[in-house]
Write a protein that holds these residues in place. Structure first.
Motif, PDB file in Angstrom:
ATOM      1  N   ILE A 115      13.750  15.417  13.065  1.00  0.00           N
ATOM      2  CA  ILE A 115      13.057  15.462  11.776  1.00  0.00           C
ATOM      3  C   ILE A 115      13.716  14.511  10.783  1.00  0.00           C
ATOM      4  N   ILE A 116      15.041  14.545  10.703  1.00  0.00           N
ATOM      5  CA  ILE A 116      15.785  13.658   9.797  1.00  0.00           C
ATOM      6  C   ILE A 116      15.529  12.199  10.143  1.00  0.00           C
ATOM      7  N   ARG A 117      15.499  11.905  11.461  1.00  0.00           N
ATOM      8  CA  ARG A 117      15.275  10.525  11.888  1.00  0.00           C
ATOM      9  C   ARG A 117      13.897  10.035  11.427  1.00  0.00           C
ATOM     10  N   ARG A 118      12.861  10.870  11.610  1.00  0.00           N
ATOM     11  CA  ARG A 118      11.514  10.478  11.190  1.00  0.00           C
ATOM     12  C   ARG A 118      11.435  10.304   9.675  1.00  0.00           C
ATOM     13  N   GLU A 119      12.069  11.216   8.936  1.00  0.00           N
ATOM     14  CA  GLU A 119      12.061  11.110   7.475  1.00  0.00           C
ATOM     15  C   GLU A 119      12.784   9.852   7.021  1.00  0.00           C
ATOM     16  N   ASN A 120      13.897   9.540   7.669  1.00  0.00           N
ATOM     17  CA  ASN A 120      14.642   8.329   7.325  1.00  0.00           C
ATOM     18  C   ASN A 120      13.827   7.077   7.624  1.00  0.00           C
ATOM     19  N   GLU A 121      13.073   7.097   8.731  1.00  0.00           N
ATOM     20  CA  GLU A 121      12.262   5.931   9.089  1.00  0.00           C
ATOM     21  C   GLU A 121      11.233   5.631   8.004  1.00  0.00           C
ATOM     22  N   ILE A 122      10.585   6.664   7.476  1.00  0.00           N
ATOM     23  CA  ILE A 122       9.589   6.462   6.426  1.00  0.00           C
ATOM     24  C   ILE A 122      10.256   5.931   5.158  1.00  0.00           C
ATOM     25  N   TRP A 123      11.401   6.499   4.795  1.00  0.00           N
ATOM     26  CA  TRP A 123      12.117   6.057   3.599  1.00  0.00           C
ATOM     27  C   TRP A 123      12.588   4.613   3.742  1.00  0.00           C
ATOM     28  N   LEU A 124      13.108   4.264   4.921  1.00  0.00           N
ATOM     29  CA  LEU A 124      13.569   2.894   5.164  1.00  0.00           C
ATOM     30  C   LEU A 124      12.396   1.914   5.180  1.00  0.00           C
ATOM     31  N   GLN A 125      11.241   2.354   5.723  1.00  0.00           N
ATOM     32  CA  GLN A 125      10.061   1.491   5.730  1.00  0.00           C
ATOM     33  C   GLN A 125       9.572   1.250   4.304  1.00  0.00           C
ATOM     34  N   TYR A 126       9.622   2.277   3.467  1.00  0.00           N
ATOM     35  CA  TYR A 126       9.246   2.125   2.060  1.00  0.00           C
ATOM     36  C   TYR A 126      10.117   1.068   1.383  1.00  0.00           C
ATOM     37  N   GLN A 127      11.425   1.137   1.595  1.00  0.00           N
ATOM     38  CA  GLN A 127      12.336   0.160   1.000  1.00  0.00           C
ATOM     39  C   GLN A 127      12.075  -1.241   1.541  1.00  0.00           C
ATOM     40  N   LYS A 128      11.799  -1.338   2.844  1.00  0.00           N
ATOM     41  CA  LYS A 128      11.505  -2.641   3.440  1.00  0.00           C
ATOM     42  C   LYS A 128      10.221  -3.225   2.859  1.00  0.00           C
ATOM     43  N   ASP A 129       9.194  -2.384   2.711  1.00  0.00           N
ATOM     44  CA  ASP A 129       7.924  -2.858   2.149  1.00  0.00           C
ATOM     45  C   ASP A 129       8.100  -3.352   0.716  1.00  0.00           C
ATOM     46  N   LEU A 130       8.939  -2.665  -0.056  1.00  0.00           N
ATOM     47  CA  LEU A 130       9.220  -3.136  -1.422  1.00  0.00           C
ATOM     48  C   LEU A 130       9.856  -4.516  -1.394  1.00  0.00           C
ATOM     49  N   GLN A 131      10.800  -4.731  -0.494  1.00  0.00           N
ATOM     50  CA  GLN A 131      11.482  -6.029  -0.399  1.00  0.00           C
ATOM     51  C   GLN A 131      10.515  -7.132   0.031  1.00  0.00           C
ATOM     52  N   LEU A 132       9.650  -6.814   0.999  1.00  0.00           N
ATOM     53  CA  LEU A 132       8.669  -7.807   1.451  1.00  0.00           C
ATOM     54  C   LEU A 132       7.708  -8.180   0.324  1.00  0.00           C
ATOM     55  N   GLN A 133       7.259  -7.171  -0.444  1.00  0.00           N
ATOM     56  CA  GLN A 133       6.347  -7.439  -1.548  1.00  0.00           C
ATOM     57  C   GLN A 133       7.009  -8.280  -2.620  1.00  0.00           C
ATOM     58  N   ASN A 134       8.289  -8.035  -2.890  1.00  0.00           N
ATOM     59  CA  ASN A 134       9.010  -8.835  -3.878  1.00  0.00           C
ATOM     60  C   ASN A 134       9.128 -10.291  -3.448  1.00  0.00           C
ATOM     61  N   LYS A 135       9.164 -10.536  -2.132  1.00  0.00           N
ATOM     62  CA  LYS A 135       9.269 -11.907  -1.633  1.00  0.00           C
ATOM     63  C   LYS A 135       7.966 -12.675  -1.800  1.00  0.00           C
ATOM     64  N   ILE A 136       6.849 -11.987  -1.615  1.00  0.00           N
ATOM     65  CA  ILE A 136       5.566 -12.699  -1.576  1.00  0.00           C
ATOM     66  C   ILE A 136       4.745 -12.559  -2.845  1.00  0.00           C
ATOM     67  N   LYS A 137       5.180 -11.723  -3.810  1.00  0.00           N
ATOM     68  CA  LYS A 137       4.306 -11.401  -4.944  1.00  0.00           C
ATOM     69  C   LYS A 137       3.926 -12.602  -5.785  1.00  0.00           C
TER      70      LYS A 137
END
Length: 391
Positions: A115-137
């Motif tokens: 459960i912790i692993r799945r929750e961490n994956e979503i949180w890490l994906q959220y942070q990654k998506d923010l970084q990707l959006q900041n690169k291309i915005k």
């Protein structure tokens, strides 16, 4: 193909010379013809190849051809049920399996770790998506065509009682989720920071900016609609989320004035002095002599005394009735309104935005009144509340 040969004939007539010709042909008596033939042959080969690869080797008028990829849609219909749910907005270490003393405990720890692993994956994906959006915005479409895009444009989170009390506040939430105040407030239709409570479901956009509802329901939304009306066009990207349409204005944030408007949650007296002549609740009506519920408070004051907005808001109604006389209703958010009655003069117009303490009218004795005073009401979801308890 016909177009290619047409360009070829117009660009290289029979006698044309070209730098494509081989240098060793210059000494031959047929050098002009050979150079012309070689040039036409090379041009035809390159043109056909570039057409096959869709690569503009010879752009029109020798100018760079603009990016002509298919235009993205301007309207998106979404459901928040499809947004990934963030459970724990922090990196959480898995539980140690060494503490298990039996196969049952070991299996329980394994399930907790999963459960912790799945929750961490979503949180890490959220942070990654923010970084990707900041690169291309801020990049043009032709630059981001082959770049990695965010996996999801929206996430969601349900506010819970956090152990360190950090997520109990609006400021804590937008700081933890690395989003702007305007982004978090507008997409979730939050009229003031105190609207954040345990159990509040929040939408977390990856794209930062202003999400202005098409149909405003609070003073803040009406203010934003008016101030950014010139930026909203037929080309503005629009998201429909759970039936509510939002105009998206990228990279727009609250101005200092809008921040003050958003954080101004206090309520002040509508008169400079408080002289209560009739309190909230049941009383004997001075007009009919009957036992009747009084939905507000009466504040005595001379005719012409300035009446102030008790809180920032938008003028919802200016009208006259036999009971209230000249009266004003202000909309403060989607749940709260205030009413000012028996006025001698109304100084605002319907739809006007007013700040806390702004003069909106003058005390009078119009309507069902026995003397100069202000009848003042506050309602939440249409239910009268005692104004005296709010100051």
């Amino acid at each position: 193909m016909i177009k290619i040969f047409k360009i070829w004939r117009e660009t290289f007539p029979a006698a044309a010379l070209s730098p494509f010709a081989n240098a060793h042909c210059s000494a031959h008596k047929f050098a002009p013809q050979l150079r012309g033939y070689t040039a036409r042959r090379n041009f035809l080969f390159i043109t056909i190849l570039s057409a096959a690869l869709e690569f503009p080797v010879f752009p029109q008028s020798l100018q760079d051809i603009p990016y002509t990829a298919e235009e993205p849609p301007k309207f998106f219909t979404l459901s928040s049920e499809d947004f990934p749910q963030i459970q724990n907005p922090r990196n959480q270490a898995p539980k140690s399996e060494r503490k298990a003393t039996s196969p049952e405990e070991l299996e329980e720890i394994r399930l907790q770790n999963e459960i912790i692993r799945r929750e961490n994956e979503i949180w890490l994906q959220y942070q990654k998506d923010l970084q990707l959006q900041n690169k291309i915005k801020n990049l043009p479409g032709n630059r981001i065509k082959n770049m990695e895009k965010p996996k999801n444009l929206f996430y969601k989170y349900t506010v819970t009682k956090d152990p360190d009390k950090y997520l109990d506040t609006f400021n804590g939430l937008y700081a933890r989720f690395q989003t702007g105040q305007a982004t978090l407030a507008t997409i979730n239709r939050i009229s003031n920071p105190q609207a954040i409570k345990s159990g509040t479901e929040l939408i977390l956009p990856i794209q930062q900016g202003m999400y202005i509802p098409k149909k405003a329901s609070s003073a803040l939304e009406i203010l934003l609609q008016k101030e950014f009306a010139s930026l909203i066009t037929d080309e503005t990207k629009t998201y429909e989320i759970d039936g509510t349409e939002f105009y998206f204005l990228p990279a727009i944030t609250f101005s200092p004035t809008q921040i003050a408007f958003f954080h101004d949650t206090g309520m002040q007296l509508p008169l400079s002095k408080k002289i209560v002549t009739s309190e909230f609740g049941y009383r004997t009506s001075p007009i009919s002599g009957k036992w009747k519920f009084h939905a507000g408070i009466d504040l005595a004051a001379p005719i012409g005394t300035e009446v102030f907005a008790c809180k920032h808001g938008t003028v919802k109604t200016t009208a006259y009735s036999e009971i209230y006389g000249n009266y004003i209703v202000l909309l403060h958010d989607k749940n709260t309104t205030s009413l000012y009655a028996h006025l001698s003069k109304i100084l605002v117009k319907k739809g006007q935005t007013v700040s806390t303490g702004a003069t909106i009218g003058l005390v009078g004795t119009t309507g069902a009144s026995t003397g100069p005073h202000l009848h003042f009401e506050v309602r939440e979801n249409g239910t009268p509340k005692d104004p005296a308890k709010m100051f």
